[in-house]
Design a protein around this motif. Structure first.
Motif, PDB file in Angstrom:
ATOM      1  N   PRO A  84     -25.470  56.364  -9.308  1.00 11.86           N
ATOM      2  CA  PRO A  84     -24.148  56.252  -9.931  1.00 11.86           C
ATOM      3  C   PRO A  84     -24.080  56.911 -11.306  1.00 11.86           C
ATOM      4  N   ARG A  85     -22.872  57.225 -11.714  1.00 10.76           N
ATOM      5  CA  ARG A  85     -22.665  57.803 -13.050  1.00 10.76           C
ATOM      6  C   ARG A  85     -23.070  56.780 -14.111  1.00 10.76           C
ATOM      7  N   HIS A  86     -23.469  57.285 -15.242  1.00 12.71           N
ATOM      8  CA  HIS A  86     -24.027  56.406 -16.270  1.00 12.71           C
ATOM      9  C   HIS A  86     -23.158  56.200 -17.507  1.00 12.71           C
ATOM     10  N   ARG A  87     -22.098  56.969 -17.678  1.00 12.49           N
ATOM     11  CA  ARG A  87     -21.264  56.720 -18.862  1.00 12.49           C
ATOM     12  C   ARG A  87     -20.764  55.275 -18.798  1.00 12.49           C
ATOM     13  N   GLY A  88     -20.978  54.540 -19.866  1.00 12.54           N
ATOM     14  CA  GLY A  88     -20.541  53.153 -19.918  1.00 12.54           C
ATOM     15  C   GLY A  88     -21.471  52.167 -19.234  1.00 12.54           C
ATOM     16  N   VAL A  89     -22.657  52.611 -18.809  1.00 12.83           N
ATOM     17  CA  VAL A  89     -23.563  51.696 -18.118  1.00 12.83           C
ATOM     18  C   VAL A  89     -24.016  50.564 -19.044  1.00 12.83           C
ATOM     19  N   TYR A  90     -24.226  50.870 -20.325  1.00  7.07           N
ATOM     20  CA  TYR A  90     -24.666  49.828 -21.262  1.00  7.07           C
ATOM     21  C   TYR A  90     -23.527  48.831 -21.452  1.00  7.07           C
ATOM     22  N   GLY A  91     -23.777  47.585 -21.106  1.00  5.54           N
ATOM     23  CA  GLY A  91     -22.766  46.536 -21.202  1.00  5.54           C
ATOM     24  C   GLY A  91     -21.975  46.329 -19.920  1.00  5.54           C
ATOM     25  N   ARG A  92     -22.208  47.160 -18.926  1.00  4.74           N
ATOM     26  CA  ARG A  92     -21.494  47.051 -17.646  1.00  4.74           C
ATOM     27  C   ARG A  92     -22.255  46.107 -16.719  1.00  4.74           C
ATOM     28  N   HIS A  93     -21.518  45.417 -15.873  1.00  6.89           N
ATOM     29  CA  HIS A  93     -22.157  44.590 -14.848  1.00  6.89           C
ATOM     30  C   HIS A  93     -22.857  45.495 -13.844  1.00  6.89           C
ATOM     31  N   VAL A  94     -23.940  45.003 -13.300  1.00  7.22           N
ATOM     32  CA  VAL A  94     -24.712  45.758 -12.322  1.00  7.22           C
ATOM     33  C   VAL A  94     -23.841  46.065 -11.098  1.00  7.22           C
ATOM     34  N   ALA A  95     -24.069  47.215 -10.507  1.00  4.14           N
ATOM     35  CA  ALA A  95     -23.400  47.632  -9.263  1.00  4.14           C
ATOM     36  C   ALA A  95     -21.879  47.599  -9.385  1.00  4.14           C
ATOM     37  N   ALA A  96     -21.358  48.065 -10.536  1.00  2.86           N
ATOM     38  CA  ALA A  96     -19.919  47.938 -10.804  1.00  2.86           C
ATOM     39  C   ALA A  96     -19.141  49.246 -10.743  1.00  2.86           C
ATOM     40  N   VAL A  97     -19.785  50.352 -10.423  1.00  2.80           N
ATOM     41  CA  VAL A  97     -19.033  51.604 -10.283  1.00  2.80           C
ATOM     42  C   VAL A  97     -18.339  51.538  -8.917  1.00  2.80           C
ATOM     43  N   PRO A  98     -17.010  51.487  -8.899  1.00  2.00           N
ATOM     44  CA  PRO A  98     -16.298  51.203  -7.649  1.00  2.00           C
ATOM     45  C   PRO A  98     -16.455  52.254  -6.557  1.00  2.00           C
TER      46      PRO A  98
END
Length: 123
Positions: A52-66
């Motif tokens: 998955p893309r990583h922009r915004g991964v820090y602070g995002r819930h796991v497995a949250a890229v729709p």
């Protein structure tokens, strides 16, 4: 036996010292270079690839890229990506989330700190 006790305590403290140390400071510029050479084949900041893309991964819930299809193992988790979870993931993803499809590991604590600093810098 009494003489051994202080030595045992010192040995235990010396073994635990690395775990008690402050987290390593990350270098964003070095993290960018590491990201390009180690992560860039499967990931990018803005587009899904094998990962998955990583922009915004820090602070995002796991497995949250729709629009990304995660492994069942990762999709079943409920944590948020932060310093601790990213460090454990980068160190050994298959140990952190058994059953995940990601297998690339980053052994060096400094490399992990630099990668995390880079990801944190791209909300």
């Amino acid at each position: 036996m009494a003489l051994r006790t202080p030595f045992l305590i010192l040995a235990l403290l010396a073994t635990a010292a690395p775990a008690l140390a402050a987290p390593l400071a990350g270098d964003v510029a070095r993290g960018e270079r590491l990201y390009g050479s180690r992560c860039g084949f499967c990931h990018s900041l803005d587009g899904n690839r094998f990962g998955p893309r990583h922009r915004g991964v820090y602070g995002r819930h796991v497995a949250a890229v729709p629009d990304f299809r995660y492994s069942k193992a990762l999709a079943a988790r409920t944590f948020t990506w932060n310093d601790q979870t990213l460090d454990a993931w980068l160190a050994d993803p298959k140990r952190f989330v058994p059953g995940t499809s990601m297998g690339a590991r980053t052994a060096s604590p400094q490399d992990r700190a630099d990668l995390i600093a880079y990801l944190r810098a791209h909300p």
